[in-house]
Design a protein around this motif. Sequence first.
Motif, PDB file in Angstrom:
ATOM      1  N   SER A  11       0.639  -1.166  -0.129  1.00 25.11           N
ATOM      2  CA  SER A  11       0.296   0.193  -0.319  1.00 25.11           C
ATOM      3  C   SER A  11       0.825   0.962  -0.271  1.00 25.11           C
ATOM      4  O   SER A  11       2.437   1.166   0.379  1.00 25.11           O
ATOM      5  CB  SER A  11      -1.085   0.297   1.115  1.00 25.11           C
ATOM      6  N   HIS A  58      -3.246   6.998  -4.579  1.00 24.08           N
ATOM      7  CA  HIS A  58      -2.864   6.695  -2.984  1.00 24.08           C
ATOM      8  C   HIS A  58      -3.251   5.160  -3.950  1.00 24.08           C
ATOM      9  O   HIS A  58      -3.826   4.728  -4.522  1.00 24.08           O
ATOM     10  CB  HIS A  58      -2.992   6.785  -2.089  1.00 24.08           C
ATOM     11  N   THR A  60      -4.312   1.387  -1.459  1.00 18.38           N
ATOM     12  CA  THR A  60      -4.444   1.133  -0.087  1.00 18.38           C
ATOM     13  C   THR A  60      -4.423  -0.480  -0.589  1.00 18.38           C
ATOM     14  O   THR A  60      -4.270  -2.337   0.479  1.00 18.38           O
ATOM     15  CB  THR A  60      -6.017   0.628   0.103  1.00 18.38           C
ATOM     16  N   GLN A  61      -3.986  -1.586  -2.001  1.00 16.19           N
ATOM     17  CA  GLN A  61      -3.943  -2.474  -1.745  1.00 16.19           C
ATOM     18  C   GLN A  61      -3.543  -2.066  -3.271  1.00 16.19           C
ATOM     19  O   GLN A  61      -3.894  -2.330  -4.339  1.00 16.19           O
ATOM     20  CB  GLN A  61      -5.342  -3.687  -2.049  1.00 16.19           C
ATOM     21  N   TYR A 241      -7.997   6.541  -4.881  1.00 16.00           N
ATOM     22  CA  TYR A 241      -7.499   5.267  -3.904  1.00 16.00           C
ATOM     23  C   TYR A 241      -8.097   4.259  -4.884  1.00 16.00           C
ATOM     24  O   TYR A 241      -8.645   3.489  -4.947  1.00 16.00           O
ATOM     25  CB  TYR A 241      -8.064   5.697  -2.658  1.00 16.00           C
ATOM     26  N   ILE A 243      -8.214   0.503  -4.172  1.00 20.57           N
ATOM     27  CA  ILE A 243      -8.604   0.000  -2.850  1.00 20.57           C
ATOM     28  C   ILE A 243      -8.475  -2.181  -3.194  1.00 20.57           C
ATOM     29  O   ILE A 243      -8.090  -1.840  -1.923  1.00 20.57           O
ATOM     30  CB  ILE A 243      -9.239   0.478  -2.072  1.00 20.57           C
TER      31      ILE A 243
END
Length: 255
Positions: A11, A58, A60-61, A241, A243
Amino acid sequence: MLLKRFFIEISYDGTDFHGWQIQPNAITVQSCLDKALSTFFRQEVITVGCGRTDTGVHATQFFAHFDLKETPEFKSEAAVTGINALLPFSIAVKNVFEVDLGANSRFDAVSRTYKYYIHFNKDPFKVNRSWLYKWSLLDLPKMNEAAATLMEYTDFSCFSKSKTQTFTNNCKLMHAKFEETDGGLVFTIKADRFLRNMVRAIVGTLIMVGKGDIGIDEVRKIVESKSRSNAGQSVPACGLYLINIAYPSTEEAEI
């Protein structure tokens, strides 16, 4: 020499990076990760990512795969700790595990899910994490009605960055919806694949619907025109993001 292939799950905060993919004279997530992996495994490591995020976006995964020529015995937990020690705080390794040599982090993925965050009031804790929208009120039902119409289409050329190296602009959308959050909105979108800049262009176009600048029929015309110049402006990268990346052998995170 026998190669072994590994998946790595990470991440990252994309604020200080020029996207995922290695670029000349720019700091990217991939360049930092490859350097850390090469140091840890004491051999040149070149990762292949499950996709590529733009500057400021970004994740997160995020998954990548890489091959090792000489594979020392190591435990996943020890590798995670050791690699994380070599990375900046803005990148975190979650897991490292061996896969079949033919496994591919990009082409084996069956879906990708993004979220885009919007907040309405100035908040120092959301700088570079969400988009501050401070103009007219937005009609949420209309925006979701327009988002639902996107599910009827597969060619999203109108939302794609120009001059990209793709063979097709077709994508299979599985979910697209805005929801209210504390002090803002979050847009969740899921598809088998995404085009460059696609999510941010979609959000920008749906914002136009929410403001009353265009209606549902105009959204249909924009998609059917296949022209990027007809769609809305891309919203800032800070609110976007990645995710979830789903593979046939993994369980998908709930939307």
